[in-house]
Design a protein around this motif. Structure first.
Motif, PDB file in Angstrom:
ATOM      1  N   LYS A  36       0.811  -1.311  -0.152  1.00  0.00           N
ATOM      2  CA  LYS A  36      -0.041  -0.037  -0.015  1.00  0.00           C
ATOM      3  C   LYS A  36       0.753   1.428   0.027  1.00  0.00           C
ATOM      4  N   MET A  37       1.909   1.321   0.868  1.00  0.00           N
ATOM      5  CA  MET A  37       2.912   2.326   0.985  1.00  0.00           C
ATOM      6  C   MET A  37       3.811   2.607  -0.354  1.00  0.00           C
ATOM      7  N   LYS A  38       3.840   1.445  -1.034  1.00  0.00           N
ATOM      8  CA  LYS A  38       4.787   1.532  -2.301  1.00  0.00           C
ATOM      9  C   LYS A  38       3.669   2.124  -3.379  1.00  0.00           C
ATOM     10  N   GLU A  39       2.632   1.716  -3.283  1.00  0.00           N
ATOM     11  CA  GLU A  39       1.289   2.276  -4.365  1.00  0.00           C
ATOM     12  C   GLU A  39       1.123   3.701  -4.092  1.00  0.00           C
ATOM     13  N   LEU A  40       1.204   3.985  -2.779  1.00  0.00           N
ATOM     14  CA  LEU A  40       0.995   5.458  -2.268  1.00  0.00           C
ATOM     15  C   LEU A  40       2.091   6.439  -2.871  1.00  0.00           C
ATOM     16  N   LYS A  41       3.176   5.854  -2.534  1.00  0.00           N
ATOM     17  CA  LYS A  41       4.571   6.672  -3.131  1.00  0.00           C
ATOM     18  C   LYS A  41       4.468   6.881  -4.645  1.00  0.00           C
ATOM     19  N   LYS A  42       3.976   5.664  -5.199  1.00  0.00           N
ATOM     20  CA  LYS A  42       4.133   5.882  -6.748  1.00  0.00           C
ATOM     21  C   LYS A  42       3.048   7.028  -7.111  1.00  0.00           C
ATOM     22  N   ILE A  43       1.773   6.913  -6.567  1.00  0.00           N
ATOM     23  CA  ILE A  43       0.785   7.879  -6.811  1.00  0.00           C
ATOM     24  C   ILE A  43       1.319   9.284  -6.816  1.00  0.00           C
ATOM     25  N   GLU A  44       1.974   9.468  -5.549  1.00  0.00           N
ATOM     26  CA  GLU A  44       2.716  10.695  -5.095  1.00  0.00           C
ATOM     27  C   GLU A  44       3.462  11.346  -6.184  1.00  0.00           C
ATOM     28  N   ALA A  45       4.294  10.189  -6.528  1.00  0.00           N
ATOM     29  CA  ALA A  45       5.579  10.531  -7.487  1.00  0.00           C
ATOM     30  C   ALA A  45       4.837  11.021  -8.801  1.00  0.00           C
ATOM     31  N   GLU A  46       3.859  10.253  -9.287  1.00  0.00           N
ATOM     32  CA  GLU A  46       3.175  10.480 -10.252  1.00  0.00           C
ATOM     33  C   GLU A  46       2.382  12.061 -10.270  1.00  0.00           C
ATOM     34  N   LYS A  47       1.949  12.374  -9.175  1.00  0.00           N
ATOM     35  CA  LYS A  47       1.398  13.488  -9.052  1.00  0.00           C
ATOM     36  C   LYS A  47       2.382  14.633  -8.958  1.00  0.00           C
TER      37      LYS A  47
END
Length: 254
Positions: free
Chosen positions: A181-192
């Motif tokens: 979940k944290m990895k996915e959130l970081k990925k989303i944040e990086a994309e944003k």
């Protein structure tokens, strides 16, 4: 240990082919139901019936994708490890509770047995039968509960230890899911962040473009103003108006 627990859960729900199902579905990726059917050597309908049955307990999840050529939907499945472990935990707690109730009953109540038929009765039922077996007419003997209680307590200890292991697996699985979940959130944040930077870059380029365009326009405006000033202006004729004082003098002379 985890695989054994998953096998146990699936076998409780659907029976024998649990090992094959767990082996196919235990990963993080969803598996095509036609591949599952092929691996299990079952028809697609038989496979779906098994998967739907497991799904009723919330132990598997599925997604569907539409075949662009044929137009029908194909389902993809995977086992929900955490839910399966929690299901097994609840079942184990229930078994421990039942076993403890049986131990308590054995410690407080009397039991009788027909040794010939090997049929056991509690005190109430034994009294109803007049302590005599209806099958063979043999008189009941008092059951030695100590041996049964010892056996029950051994089983209780096993279940308690099993419960601890299940809880450990649940903790491990939760930690694993949290990492994902944290990895996915970081990925989303990086994309944003990437999108914001791209937006800033576009805005910056637009501002610079406007600046260049405005700087090109200014010299041309200066030239046009110079041209206007170079054209000679016509001199204005000074028309002298007769003063009132002179008019007064003329009137006096007369």
């Amino acid at each position: 240990m985890l695989k054994n627990f998953l096998n146990e859960v699936i076998s409780i729900v659907v029976g024998k082919p649990s090992d094959s199902i767990v082996r196919l579905l235990e990963g993080d990726k969803y598996v095509n139901e036609f591949i599952i059917a092929k691996k299990l050597d079952l028809t697609i309908n038989q496979t779906r019936n098994i998967l739907y049955k497991i799904s009723d307990y919330g132990l598997v999840s599925s997604i569907r994708k539409k075949d662009k050529k044929k137009g029908w939907y194909t389902y993809f499945w995977k086992i929900e490890v955490l839910k399966s472990l929690e299901f097994l935990k609840e079942l184990t707690i229930k078994n421990i509770t039942q076993l403890r109730n049986q131990i308590k009953s054995r410690e407080t109540k009397g039991f009788y047995v027909c040794e010939r038929c090997n049929i056991e009765f509690n005190e109430e039922n034994a009294m109803l039968h007049d302590f005599t077996c209806n099958e063979c007419g043999e008189v009941f003997t008092v059951k030695d509960n100590e041996k049964v209680i010892r056996e029950f307590k051994k089983n209780e200890d096993k279940l308690v230890n099993k419960l601890k292991l299940i809880e450990e697996e649940i903790t491990t699985e939760k930690a694993r899911l949290d990492k994902i979940k944290m990895k996915e959130l970081k990925k989303i944040e990086a994309e944003k962040l990437k999108q914001r930077e791209e937006k800033r870059r576009i805005q910056k380029e637009a501002r610079e473009k406007l600046k260049k365009e405005s700087s090109k326009k200014k010299p041309s405006e200066k030239k046009s103003s110079k041209k206007k000033s170079s054209t000679p202006s016509k001199p204005k004729k000074n028309i002298k108006k007769p003063s009132k004082a002179k008019d007064k003098k003329k009137s006096k002379k007369k």
